[in-house]
Design a protein around this motif. Sequence first.
Motif, PDB file in Angstrom:
ATOM      1  N   UNK A  88       1.229 -49.680  -5.216  1.00  0.00           N
ATOM      2  CA  UNK A  88       1.710 -51.045  -5.426  1.00  0.00           C
ATOM      3  C   UNK A  88       2.429 -51.132  -6.761  1.00  0.00           C
ATOM      4  N   UNK A  89       3.559 -51.800  -6.773  1.00  0.00           N
ATOM      5  CA  UNK A  89       4.274 -52.057  -8.006  1.00  0.00           C
ATOM      6  C   UNK A  89       3.582 -53.164  -8.789  1.00  0.00           C
ATOM      7  N   UNK A  90       3.878 -53.247 -10.058  1.00  0.00           N
ATOM      8  CA  UNK A  90       3.237 -54.245 -10.917  1.00  0.00           C
ATOM      9  C   UNK A  90       3.527 -55.670 -10.456  1.00  0.00           C
ATOM     10  N   UNK A  91       4.739 -55.930  -9.984  1.00  0.00           N
ATOM     11  CA  UNK A  91       5.053 -57.299  -9.551  1.00  0.00           C
ATOM     12  C   UNK A  91       4.380 -57.645  -8.236  1.00  0.00           C
ATOM     13  N   UNK A  92       4.212 -56.673  -7.367  1.00  0.00           N
ATOM     14  CA  UNK A  92       3.455 -56.914  -6.139  1.00  0.00           C
ATOM     15  C   UNK A  92       1.991 -57.181  -6.493  1.00  0.00           C
ATOM     16  N   UNK A  93       1.473 -56.424  -7.452  1.00  0.00           N
ATOM     17  CA  UNK A  93       0.105 -56.657  -7.919  1.00  0.00           C
ATOM     18  C   UNK A  93      -0.002 -58.053  -8.531  1.00  0.00           C
ATOM     19  N   UNK A  94       0.988 -58.443  -9.312  1.00  0.00           N
ATOM     20  CA  UNK A  94       0.985 -59.769  -9.920  1.00  0.00           C
ATOM     21  C   UNK A  94       0.920 -60.859  -8.856  1.00  0.00           C
ATOM     22  N   UNK A  95       1.703 -60.711  -7.787  1.00  0.00           N
ATOM     23  CA  UNK A  95       1.677 -61.695  -6.689  1.00  0.00           C
ATOM     24  C   UNK A  95       0.291 -61.782  -6.061  1.00  0.00           C
ATOM     25  N   UNK A  96      -0.339 -60.633  -5.837  1.00  0.00           N
ATOM     26  CA  UNK A  96      -1.662 -60.607  -5.219  1.00  0.00           C
ATOM     27  C   UNK A  96      -2.725 -61.170  -6.152  1.00  0.00           C
ATOM     28  N   UNK A 153      -2.103 -63.435  -8.480  1.00  0.00           N
ATOM     29  CA  UNK A 153      -1.840 -64.880  -8.508  1.00  0.00           C
ATOM     30  C   UNK A 153      -2.447 -65.549  -7.279  1.00  0.00           C
ATOM     31  N   UNK A 154      -2.272 -64.932  -6.106  1.00  0.00           N
ATOM     32  CA  UNK A 154      -2.840 -65.470  -4.867  1.00  0.00           C
ATOM     33  C   UNK A 154      -4.368 -65.530  -4.930  1.00  0.00           C
ATOM     34  N   UNK A 155      -4.966 -64.653  -5.729  1.00  0.00           N
ATOM     35  CA  UNK A 155      -6.419 -64.617  -5.874  1.00  0.00           C
ATOM     36  C   UNK A 155      -6.910 -65.555  -6.978  1.00  0.00           C
ATOM     37  N   UNK A 156      -5.978 -66.303  -7.604  1.00  0.00           N
ATOM     38  CA  UNK A 156      -6.368 -67.291  -8.594  1.00  0.00           C
ATOM     39  C   UNK A 156      -6.254 -66.846 -10.040  1.00  0.00           C
ATOM     40  N   UNK A 157      -5.647 -65.701 -10.264  1.00  0.00           N
ATOM     41  CA  UNK A 157      -5.461 -65.238 -11.640  1.00  0.00           C
ATOM     42  C   UNK A 157      -4.073 -65.651 -12.119  1.00  0.00           C
ATOM     43  N   UNK A 158      -3.760 -65.421 -13.360  1.00  0.00           N
ATOM     44  CA  UNK A 158      -2.505 -65.848 -13.949  1.00  0.00           C
ATOM     45  C   UNK A 158      -1.269 -65.318 -13.251  1.00  0.00           C
ATOM     46  N   UNK A 159      -0.140 -65.942 -13.574  1.00  0.00           N
ATOM     47  CA  UNK A 159       1.110 -65.539 -12.934  1.00  0.00           C
ATOM     48  C   UNK A 159       2.100 -64.916 -13.916  1.00  0.00           C
ATOM     49  N   UNK A 160       1.637 -64.597 -15.108  1.00  0.00           N
ATOM     50  CA  UNK A 160       2.500 -63.957 -16.096  1.00  0.00           C
ATOM     51  C   UNK A 160       2.392 -62.436 -15.959  1.00  0.00           C
ATOM     52  N   UNK A 189     -12.959 -59.845 -14.731  1.00  0.00           N
ATOM     53  CA  UNK A 189     -12.687 -60.220 -13.340  1.00  0.00           C
ATOM     54  C   UNK A 189     -11.280 -59.814 -12.864  1.00  0.00           C
ATOM     55  N   UNK A 190     -10.274 -59.920 -13.732  1.00  0.00           N
ATOM     56  CA  UNK A 190      -8.920 -59.556 -13.310  1.00  0.00           C
ATOM     57  C   UNK A 190      -8.807 -58.032 -13.140  1.00  0.00           C
ATOM     58  N   UNK A 191      -9.463 -57.262 -13.976  1.00  0.00           N
ATOM     59  CA  UNK A 191      -9.455 -55.802 -13.833  1.00  0.00           C
ATOM     60  C   UNK A 191     -10.161 -55.402 -12.542  1.00  0.00           C
ATOM     61  N   UNK A 192     -11.289 -56.045 -12.269  1.00  0.00           N
ATOM     62  CA  UNK A 192     -12.042 -55.777 -11.046  1.00  0.00           C
ATOM     63  C   UNK A 192     -11.187 -56.102  -9.819  1.00  0.00           C
ATOM     64  N   UNK A 193     -10.548 -57.251  -9.841  1.00  0.00           N
ATOM     65  CA  UNK A 193      -9.733 -57.652  -8.687  1.00  0.00           C
ATOM     66  C   UNK A 193      -8.551 -56.711  -8.504  1.00  0.00           C
ATOM     67  N   UNK A 194      -7.928 -56.291  -9.588  1.00  0.00           N
ATOM     68  CA  UNK A 194      -6.806 -55.351  -9.493  1.00  0.00           C
ATOM     69  C   UNK A 194      -7.269 -54.041  -8.856  1.00  0.00           C
TER      70      UNK A 194
END
Length: 172
Positions: A63-71, A73-80, A47-52
Motif C-alpha cells: 500500500x502506498x502512503x496516500x492509500x494508507x492515509x485514506x484508510x 482517515x476512514x477509520x477515524x484517524x487524521x487526514x494529514x 492506536x494509529x500505529x496499530x491500525x496501520x
Amino acid sequence: MTSGPETGHDAPSDTVGFDTHDHAGCITAAVSAAEAHCATNGLRFTPVRRKALEILLQEHRALGAYEMLDLLRDAGFGSQPPVAYRALEFLVANGFAHKIERLNAFVACAHPGASHSPAFMICRACDSVAEAQSAPARGSLGDVARAAGFQIERTMVEAVGLCPNCAEKAAS
C-alpha cells in the motif's frame, strides 16, 4: 530448504503471501508480536500505529502512503499525510513492515522479530506481494562484495512476475 538458481546455495523456502492461511490468526499473531516488542523496548504502540499495521496485514499487498492515509482517515484517524508517514516509518523502523522500493509502497513483514534479508515477489498483474527470507550475502552477490572488499549490511530483493492465481488466469 531449496537451492536458489541465482545463488547456488540453500535459501529458506518459507514464502508468505500467496498461499491460503488463517488470515485472522495471522493478524492477531502479528499485532500481539508488535505489542510485545513495543512493551519490551519501551516503545509507544499508538492506536494509529496499530491500525496501520492491521491495515497492512489485512491487505496482504503493498500500500502506498496516500492509500494508507485514506484508510486511516476512514477509520477515524487524521487526514494529514504525516499521520500515515509517521505510522509507516515507525512500523518499518521496528521491523513490522517493509518498504517496497519498486512500488514506493509498504507491506507488513511476514517474519517480524527475525533478523532477515527479505526477498519480495511482486505480482505485476494484481500487486500482491509475497515475502521470503533470502541470504544474498552468502550467494553470488556476497562473493562479488567480498572480492571488492565491500561489507553488505542490508539487502532487499524485489522480483516482479505473476503470482500463482494470475499465472493460472494468464494460462487459460
